[in-house]
Design a protein around this motif. Sequence first.
Motif, PDB file in Angstrom:
ATOM      1  N   ILE A  95       0.944  -1.151   0.465  1.00 37.78           N
ATOM      2  CA  ILE A  95       0.134   0.162  -0.089  1.00 37.78           C
ATOM      3  C   ILE A  95       1.162   0.930  -0.030  1.00 37.78           C
ATOM      4  CG2 ILE A  95      -1.887   1.529   1.200  1.00 37.78           C
ATOM      5  CD1 ILE A  95      -3.022  -0.897   2.267  1.00 37.78           C
ATOM      6  N   ALA A  96       0.956   1.911  -0.870  1.00 37.03           N
ATOM      7  CA  ALA A  96       1.833   2.849  -1.439  1.00 37.03           C
ATOM      8  C   ALA A  96       1.197   4.013  -1.608  1.00 37.03           C
ATOM      9  CB  ALA A  96       1.950   2.685  -2.488  1.00 37.03           C
ATOM     10  N   VAL A  97       1.781   5.488  -0.884  1.00 33.18           N
ATOM     11  CA  VAL A  97       1.307   6.872  -0.816  1.00 33.18           C
ATOM     12  C   VAL A  97       2.170   7.648  -2.161  1.00 33.18           C
ATOM     13  CG1 VAL A  97       0.963   8.929  -0.426  1.00 33.18           C
ATOM     14  CG2 VAL A  97       0.584   7.444   1.032  1.00 33.18           C
ATOM     15  N   PHE A  98       1.206   8.440  -2.938  1.00 35.26           N
ATOM     16  CA  PHE A  98       1.650   8.546  -4.409  1.00 35.26           C
ATOM     17  C   PHE A  98       1.146   9.711  -4.614  1.00 35.26           C
ATOM     18  CE2 PHE A  98      -1.104   6.421  -5.735  1.00 35.26           C
ATOM     19  CZ  PHE A  98      -2.011   6.713  -6.429  1.00 35.26           C
ATOM     20  N   LYS A  99       1.776  10.698  -5.815  1.00 37.32           N
ATOM     21  CA  LYS A  99       1.825  12.109  -6.309  1.00 37.32           C
ATOM     22  C   LYS A  99       0.690  11.467  -7.773  1.00 37.32           C
ATOM     23  CE  LYS A  99       3.738  14.162  -2.628  1.00 37.32           C
ATOM     24  NZ  LYS A  99       2.979  15.394  -2.014  1.00 37.32           N
ATOM     25  N   LEU A 100      -0.596  12.428  -7.232  1.00 34.59           N
ATOM     26  CA  LEU A 100      -1.446  12.139  -8.317  1.00 34.59           C
ATOM     27  C   LEU A 100      -0.708  12.291  -9.620  1.00 34.59           C
ATOM     28  CD1 LEU A 100      -4.127  11.165  -9.925  1.00 34.59           C
ATOM     29  CD2 LEU A 100      -4.393  13.468  -8.770  1.00 34.59           C
ATOM     30  N   PRO A 101       0.051  11.019 -10.603  1.00 33.93           N
ATOM     31  CA  PRO A 101       0.340  11.603 -11.676  1.00 33.93           C
ATOM     32  C   PRO A 101      -0.415  13.364 -12.802  1.00 33.93           C
ATOM     33  CG  PRO A 101      -0.397   8.812 -12.181  1.00 33.93           C
ATOM     34  CD  PRO A 101      -0.662  10.431 -11.160  1.00 33.93           C
ATOM     35  N   LYS A 102      -1.449  13.203 -12.653  1.00 39.16           N
ATOM     36  CA  LYS A 102      -2.573  14.651 -13.261  1.00 39.16           C
ATOM     37  C   LYS A 102      -2.073  15.667 -12.809  1.00 39.16           C
ATOM     38  CE  LYS A 102      -4.747  11.317 -16.156  1.00 39.16           C
ATOM     39  NZ  LYS A 102      -4.166  10.978 -17.056  1.00 39.16           N
ATOM     40  N   ASP A 103      -1.683  15.725 -11.556  1.00 35.04           N
ATOM     41  CA  ASP A 103      -1.326  16.934 -10.765  1.00 35.04           C
ATOM     42  C   ASP A 103       0.165  17.470 -10.526  1.00 35.04           C
ATOM     43  OD1 ASP A 103      -2.064  16.517  -8.687  1.00 35.04           O
ATOM     44  OD2 ASP A 103      -3.411  17.473  -8.174  1.00 35.04           O
ATOM     45  N   ASN A 104       0.375  15.550 -10.418  1.00 32.41           N
ATOM     46  CA  ASN A 104       2.281  15.413  -9.705  1.00 32.41           C
ATOM     47  C   ASN A 104       2.119  16.365  -8.257  1.00 32.41           C
ATOM     48  OD1 ASN A 104       3.689  14.419 -11.694  1.00 32.41           O
ATOM     49  ND2 ASN A 104       4.092  16.587 -13.112  1.00 32.41           N
ATOM     50  N   SER A 105       0.948  16.239  -7.609  1.00 35.43           N
ATOM     51  CA  SER A 105       1.168  17.511  -6.170  1.00 35.43           C
ATOM     52  C   SER A 105       0.015  16.709  -5.074  1.00 35.43           C
ATOM     53  CB  SER A 105       0.609  18.959  -6.515  1.00 35.43           C
ATOM     54  OG  SER A 105      -0.697  19.042  -6.694  1.00 35.43           O
ATOM     55  N   THR A 106      -1.322  16.323  -6.145  1.00 36.16           N
ATOM     56  CA  THR A 106      -2.343  15.242  -4.709  1.00 36.16           C
ATOM     57  C   THR A 106      -1.160  14.470  -4.159  1.00 36.16           C
ATOM     58  OG1 THR A 106      -3.950  16.978  -6.219  1.00 36.16           O
ATOM     59  CG2 THR A 106      -4.518  15.066  -4.390  1.00 36.16           C
ATOM     60  N   ASP A 107      -2.081  13.948  -2.533  1.00 37.75           N
ATOM     61  CA  ASP A 107      -1.504  12.628  -2.473  1.00 37.75           C
ATOM     62  C   ASP A 107      -2.462  11.901  -1.975  1.00 37.75           C
ATOM     63  OD1 ASP A 107       0.711  13.521  -1.183  1.00 37.75           O
ATOM     64  OD2 ASP A 107      -0.055  14.324   0.361  1.00 37.75           O
ATOM     65  N   TYR A 108      -2.556   9.990  -2.855  1.00 37.38           N
ATOM     66  CA  TYR A 108      -3.454   9.966  -2.964  1.00 37.38           C
ATOM     67  C   TYR A 108      -2.384   8.192  -2.557  1.00 37.38           C
ATOM     68  CZ  TYR A 108      -7.248  11.093  -6.571  1.00 37.38           C
ATOM     69  OH  TYR A 108      -7.790  11.397  -6.954  1.00 37.38           O
ATOM     70  N   ILE A 109      -3.374   7.596  -1.704  1.00 36.98           N
ATOM     71  CA  ILE A 109      -2.696   6.377  -1.516  1.00 36.98           C
ATOM     72  C   ILE A 109      -3.693   4.852  -2.279  1.00 36.98           C
ATOM     73  CG2 ILE A 109      -4.439   6.513   0.193  1.00 36.98           C
ATOM     74  CD1 ILE A 109      -2.038   5.119   2.134  1.00 36.98           C
ATOM     75  N   LYS A 110      -2.819   3.957  -2.669  1.00 39.22           N
ATOM     76  CA  LYS A 110      -4.055   2.431  -3.105  1.00 39.22           C
ATOM     77  C   LYS A 110      -2.775   1.344  -2.741  1.00 39.22           C
ATOM     78  CE  LYS A 110      -7.362   5.422  -4.849  1.00 39.22           C
ATOM     79  NZ  LYS A 110      -8.216   5.870  -4.616  1.00 39.22           N
ATOM     80  N   ARG A 111      -3.175   0.422  -3.461  1.00 41.39           N
ATOM     81  CA  ARG A 111      -2.298  -0.987  -3.061  1.00 41.39           C
ATOM     82  C   ARG A 111      -1.507  -0.905  -4.661  1.00 41.39           C
ATOM     83  NH1 ARG A 111      -2.375  -4.811   0.436  1.00 41.39           N
ATOM     84  NH2 ARG A 111      -4.423  -4.230   1.294  1.00 41.39           N
TER      85      ARG A 111
END
Length: 256
Positions: A95-111
């Motif tokens: 389960i990883a936190v990443f920056k949304l590729p569409k804006d490179n700023s919003t934090d998302y968390i998914k598997r």
Amino acid sequence: MDEARVDETKKKAEQGGILETVKVIVQALLIALVVRTFLFQPFNIPSGSLIPTLLIGDYLFVSKYSYGYSRYSFPFGPPLFSGRIFGSEPKRGDIAVFKLPKDNSTDYIKRVVGLPGDTIQMIDGVLHINGEAVKRERIGNYVTQDSWGRDIEVPMYRETLPGGTSHVVIERDGDRGYWDNTYVYKVQPGHYFMMGDNRDNSTDSRDENAVGQVPFENLVGRAEIIFFSIGEGSAGWKVWEWPWTVRWERIFNPVK
């Protein structure tokens, strides 16, 4: 004359005390910045996309060193360098936190379900990786909310990914949800395919217009442990309500 000297001594002592306090505060802030940048970052769960694994109101520690460091490891993502240093690729099931590729700023968390080169497809609610159906075992029902906020019981499954990672998923809309039947996705080199465990209520890599595949550079860190959890709609600052609003049984649970 003696009184003047006493007053001057008091002033110097007060100034010295203020200076020491400022030094302690600055040192504490620097330590906190180093810990947040290179070791652990706190993260809270704002949505139900990973129910039942993670709930709204869970607070996690995310290890920053797990995947190495990129520009997004630093506050505000300054373009100090490209790619990753000390990089370590995520494992399927993390389960990883990443920056949304569409804006490179919003934090998302998914598997992480898809690695570079994989093919991913959903067929009748069942995840397929590289043309093979992922093992899925019905283990009961789970109470969640529908699109109108009403409590409903939905099917709950234990899913075992290639490599052996096992976790629980739910199907709010059964096996006929919007994203339960898709075309075949080919995971690009240097990218990862991310999905939520709440399969019918997760905006993830299946939606290429909103999220899409996630570049390695955009990964921030791996979710490790829940350090605090409070019921949805409750305010954490209301300490006097903690005895009945805090989910005590979730605190210090590892994230799997």
